[in-house]
Design a protein around this motif. Structure first.
Motif, PDB file in Angstrom:
ATOM      1  N   LEU A 144       0.816  -1.208   0.000  1.00 11.08           N
ATOM      2  CA  LEU A 144       0.000   0.000   0.000  1.00 11.08           C
ATOM      3  C   LEU A 144       0.854   1.265   0.000  1.00 11.08           C
ATOM      4  CD1 LEU A 144      -2.733  -0.864   2.696  1.00 11.08           C
ATOM      5  CD2 LEU A 144      -2.726  -1.412   0.253  1.00 11.08           C
ATOM      6  N   LYS A 145       2.131   1.147   0.266  1.00  9.35           N
ATOM      7  CA  LYS A 145       2.970   2.317   0.529  1.00  9.35           C
ATOM      8  C   LYS A 145       3.786   2.745  -0.689  1.00  9.35           C
ATOM      9  CE  LYS A 145       5.179   2.081   4.486  1.00  9.35           C
ATOM     10  NZ  LYS A 145       5.988   1.499   5.592  1.00  9.35           N
ATOM     11  N   ALA A 146       3.778   4.045  -0.934  1.00 11.80           N
ATOM     12  CA  ALA A 146       4.566   4.590  -2.037  1.00 11.80           C
ATOM     13  C   ALA A 146       6.053   4.373  -1.802  1.00 11.80           C
ATOM     14  CB  ALA A 146       4.259   6.083  -2.198  1.00 11.80           C
ATOM     15  N   SER A 147       6.475   4.381  -0.552  1.00 14.70           N
ATOM     16  CA  SER A 147       7.894   4.231  -0.248  1.00 14.70           C
ATOM     17  C   SER A 147       8.428   2.854  -0.635  1.00 14.70           C
ATOM     18  CB  SER A 147       8.143   4.478   1.245  1.00 14.70           C
ATOM     19  OG  SER A 147       7.347   3.633   2.044  1.00 14.70           O
ATOM     20  N   ALA A 148       7.528   1.892  -0.870  1.00 12.40           N
ATOM     21  CA  ALA A 148       7.958   0.552  -1.274  1.00 12.40           C
ATOM     22  C   ALA A 148       7.907   0.364  -2.787  1.00 12.40           C
ATOM     23  CB  ALA A 148       7.083  -0.506  -0.599  1.00 12.40           C
ATOM     24  N   SER A 149       7.480   1.396  -3.516  1.00 13.34           N
ATOM     25  CA  SER A 149       7.292   1.281  -4.961  1.00 13.34           C
ATOM     26  C   SER A 149       8.576   0.921  -5.691  1.00 13.34           C
ATOM     27  CB  SER A 149       6.746   2.596  -5.533  1.00 13.34           C
ATOM     28  OG  SER A 149       5.479   2.888  -5.015  1.00 13.34           O
ATOM     29  N   ARG A 150       9.655   1.630  -5.375  1.00 17.23           N
ATOM     30  CA  ARG A 150      10.908   1.399  -6.091  1.00 17.23           C
ATOM     31  C   ARG A 150      11.412  -0.017  -5.863  1.00 17.23           C
ATOM     32  NH1 ARG A 150      14.026   6.881  -4.136  1.00 17.23           N
ATOM     33  NH2 ARG A 150      12.347   8.349  -4.623  1.00 17.23           N
ATOM     34  N   ALA A 151      11.316  -0.475  -4.617  1.00 13.78           N
ATOM     35  CA  ALA A 151      11.780  -1.821  -4.302  1.00 13.78           C
ATOM     36  C   ALA A 151      10.946  -2.870  -5.044  1.00 13.78           C
ATOM     37  CB  ALA A 151      11.722  -2.066  -2.796  1.00 13.78           C
ATOM     38  N   HIS A 152       9.633  -2.607  -5.144  1.00 10.31           N
ATOM     39  CA  HIS A 152       8.755  -3.537  -5.849  1.00 10.31           C
ATOM     40  C   HIS A 152       9.148  -3.645  -7.315  1.00 10.31           C
ATOM     41  CE1 HIS A 152       5.023  -5.486  -7.184  1.00 10.31           C
ATOM     42  NE2 HIS A 152       5.042  -4.618  -8.180  1.00 10.31           N
ATOM     43  N   LEU A 153       9.330  -2.507  -7.967  1.00  9.34           N
ATOM     44  CA  LEU A 153       9.677  -2.519  -9.382  1.00  9.34           C
ATOM     45  C   LEU A 153      11.059  -3.134  -9.593  1.00  9.34           C
ATOM     46  CD1 LEU A 153       8.913  -1.839 -12.249  1.00  9.34           C
ATOM     47  CD2 LEU A 153       9.837   0.465 -11.918  1.00  9.34           C
ATOM     48  N   ALA A 154      11.999  -2.805  -8.715  1.00  2.89           N
ATOM     49  CA  ALA A 154      13.349  -3.364  -8.828  1.00  2.89           C
ATOM     50  C   ALA A 154      13.318  -4.883  -8.724  1.00  2.89           C
ATOM     51  CB  ALA A 154      14.244  -2.774  -7.745  1.00  2.89           C
ATOM     52  N   ASP A 155      12.467  -5.387  -7.841  1.00  2.59           N
ATOM     53  CA  ASP A 155      12.343  -6.834  -7.663  1.00  2.59           C
ATOM     54  C   ASP A 155      11.754  -7.481  -8.916  1.00  2.59           C
ATOM     55  OD1 ASP A 155      12.525  -9.138  -5.818  1.00  2.59           O
ATOM     56  OD2 ASP A 155      10.347  -9.193  -6.040  1.00  2.59           O
ATOM     57  N   GLU A 156      10.752  -6.828  -9.495  1.00  5.56           N
ATOM     58  CA  GLU A 156      10.152  -7.346 -10.722  1.00  5.56           C
ATOM     59  C   GLU A 156      11.179  -7.374 -11.845  1.00  5.56           C
ATOM     60  OE1 GLU A 156       6.774  -8.348 -11.519  1.00  5.56           O
ATOM     61  OE2 GLU A 156       6.859  -8.586  -9.344  1.00  5.56           O
ATOM     62  N   ILE A 157      12.000  -6.336 -11.926  1.00  7.95           N
ATOM     63  CA  ILE A 157      13.011  -6.243 -12.983  1.00  7.95           C
ATOM     64  C   ILE A 157      14.068  -7.332 -12.814  1.00  7.95           C
ATOM     65  CG2 ILE A 157      14.912  -4.822 -13.843  1.00  7.95           C
ATOM     66  CD1 ILE A 157      13.106  -2.365 -13.346  1.00  7.95           C
ATOM     67  N   ARG A 158      14.462  -7.586 -11.574  1.00  7.02           N
ATOM     68  CA  ARG A 158      15.482  -8.602 -11.308  1.00  7.02           C
ATOM     69  C   ARG A 158      15.050  -9.986 -11.766  1.00  7.02           C
ATOM     70  NH1 ARG A 158      16.531  -5.884  -6.480  1.00  7.02           N
ATOM     71  NH2 ARG A 158      15.023  -7.194  -5.365  1.00  7.02           N
ATOM     72  N   HIS A 159      13.743 -10.265 -11.657  1.00  4.25           N
ATOM     73  CA  HIS A 159      13.252 -11.598 -11.964  1.00  4.25           C
ATOM     74  C   HIS A 159      12.694 -11.712 -13.388  1.00  4.25           C
ATOM     75  CE1 HIS A 159      13.310 -11.634  -7.537  1.00  4.25           C
ATOM     76  NE2 HIS A 159      13.542 -12.923  -7.676  1.00  4.25           N
ATOM     77  N   ALA A 171      15.692   0.252 -16.920  1.00  8.14           N
ATOM     78  CA  ALA A 171      16.320   1.344 -16.178  1.00  8.14           C
ATOM     79  C   ALA A 171      15.584   2.657 -16.441  1.00  8.14           C
ATOM     80  CB  ALA A 171      17.792   1.463 -16.573  1.00  8.14           C
ATOM     81  N   ALA A 172      15.139   2.868 -17.686  1.00  7.47           N
ATOM     82  CA  ALA A 172      14.425   4.095 -18.033  1.00  7.47           C
ATOM     83  C   ALA A 172      13.083   4.165 -17.312  1.00  7.47           C
ATOM     84  CB  ALA A 172      14.217   4.169 -19.544  1.00  7.47           C
ATOM     85  N   VAL A 173      12.368   3.026 -17.246  1.00  7.22           N
ATOM     86  CA  VAL A 173      11.076   2.994 -16.569  1.00  7.22           C
ATOM     87  C   VAL A 173      11.251   3.194 -15.067  1.00  7.22           C
ATOM     88  CG1 VAL A 173       9.124   1.512 -15.989  1.00  7.22           C
ATOM     89  CG2 VAL A 173       9.950   1.607 -18.341  1.00  7.22           C
ATOM     90  N   ALA A 174      12.268   2.568 -14.489  1.00  7.14           N
ATOM     91  CA  ALA A 174      12.545   2.737 -13.057  1.00  7.14           C
ATOM     92  C   ALA A 174      12.881   4.186 -12.737  1.00  7.14           C
ATOM     93  CB  ALA A 174      13.687   1.818 -12.634  1.00  7.14           C
ATOM     94  N   GLU A 175      13.574   4.845 -13.642  1.00 11.13           N
ATOM     95  CA  GLU A 175      13.927   6.253 -13.446  1.00 11.13           C
ATOM     96  C   GLU A 175      12.676   7.134 -13.456  1.00 11.13           C
ATOM     97  OE1 GLU A 175      16.507   9.649 -13.098  1.00 11.13           O
ATOM     98  OE2 GLU A 175      16.780   7.503 -12.752  1.00 11.13           O
ATOM     99  N   ILE A 176      11.728   6.826 -14.324  1.00  9.44           N
ATOM    100  CA  ILE A 176      10.479   7.590 -14.365  1.00  9.44           C
ATOM    101  C   ILE A 176       9.733   7.446 -13.045  1.00  9.44           C
ATOM    102  CG2 ILE A 176       8.182   7.677 -15.431  1.00  9.44           C
ATOM    103  CD1 ILE A 176       9.535   6.949 -18.096  1.00  9.44           C
ATOM    104  N   LEU A 177       9.670   6.217 -12.518  1.00 12.66           N
ATOM    105  CA  LEU A 177       8.992   5.993 -11.244  1.00 12.66           C
ATOM    106  C   LEU A 177       9.666   6.772 -10.121  1.00 12.66           C
ATOM    107  CD1 LEU A 177       6.808   4.395  -9.648  1.00 12.66           C
ATOM    108  CD2 LEU A 177       8.563   2.669  -9.226  1.00 12.66           C
ATOM    109  N   GLN A 178      10.992   6.809 -10.145  1.00 10.07           N
ATOM    110  CA  GLN A 178      11.739   7.453  -9.065  1.00 10.07           C
ATOM    111  C   GLN A 178      11.678   8.968  -9.123  1.00 10.07           C
ATOM    112  OE1 GLN A 178      15.730   5.992  -8.674  1.00 10.07           O
ATOM    113  NE2 GLN A 178      16.399   7.670  -7.350  1.00 10.07           N
ATOM    114  N   THR A 179      11.724   9.529 -10.322  1.00 15.32           N
ATOM    115  CA  THR A 179      11.853  10.981 -10.448  1.00 15.32           C
ATOM    116  C   THR A 179      10.560  11.711 -10.782  1.00 15.32           C
ATOM    117  OG1 THR A 179      12.439  10.794 -12.799  1.00 15.32           O
ATOM    118  CG2 THR A 179      14.245  10.733 -11.204  1.00 15.32           C
TER     119      THR A 179
END
Length: 212
Positions: free
Chosen positions: A8-23, A32-40
């Motif tokens: 439910l938390k926005a603060s966990a968004s980056r970790a969630h996407l990073a985990d999806e990307i790793r797998h 990397a470009a999509v992760a950057e959009i989420l972060q910035t």
């Protein structure tokens, strides 16, 4: 793997996407470009319908992005909030769907990843294949509504959500919103709407007593 609370938390968004990307086997540069959009780019004030991912973004990566930025409506226990003032900072949380105002015939569907990933086409008894859930918009185009949680809860009595995806998604909560939500749920004694409704059905109708 996210916990029930973290999803439910926005603060966990980056970790969630990073985990999806790793797998996954997505192109590293695209991911990397999509992760950057989420972060910035994505904040609590961002309308996700205005986010334009690169045209070549893999379909799965596109869904992972929206799943990292939102959560399914059914994950949040809204029965605790009986009055608009109970929502506090949650009042401004953004809700997305295809028919949140209940203005059109049929059912509302979630926006982005959850609406698309939640279900496969359903074969109806008539043999017709129901594909409405697969047409959820993932870009800024007509059909995608965005309203506040307060408006959704108290001003949209005509809303009918798809039984698979719940009909809407909510943008992930800020730390302040999530803290308020967790505390309120902890102290609330409200019962889920379904349970309360069952109690109403089980009560004997007035006037059934012996009048002799």
């Amino acid at each position: 793997m996210e916990s029930v609370e973290d999803r439910l938390k926005a603060s966990a968004s980056r970790a969630h996407l990073a985990d999806e990307i790793r797998h996954s086997r997505w192109n590293h540069r695209e991911a990397a470009a999509v992760a950057e959009i989420l972060q910035t780019t994505v904040t609590s004030g961002t309308d996700l319908r205005t986010i334009e991912l690169p045209d070549e973004t893999h379909f799965g990566l596109r869904m992972a992005f929206f799943e990292a930025a939102t959560f399914a409506l059914r994950w949040i226990e809204l029965h605790h909030f009986n009055r608009p003032e109970d929502l506090g900072p949650l009042a401004d949380a953004r809700v997305y769907g295809t028919d949140l105002h209940g203005e059109y015939a049929g059912w509302g569907y979630g926006y982005g990843g959850w609406g698309l990933k939640s279900h496969s086409p359903v074969h109806c008894a008539s043999g017709r294949v129901e594909r409405d859930c697969m047409r959820v918009p993932t870009g800024h185009r007509r059909g995608a509504d965005c309203i506040t949680l307060a408006t959704f809860l108290y001003r949209t009595p005509g809303f009918r959500g798809c039984s698979f995806c719940g009909g809407a998604v909510v943008q992930r909560l800020t730390d302040e919103q999530h803290t308020h939500y967790a505390r309120f749920c902890e102290t609330s004694t409200a019962r889920p709407w379904q349970a309360a409704k069952r109690d109403e059905w089980d009560e004997p109708p007035a006037g059934d007593g012996d009048s002799s």
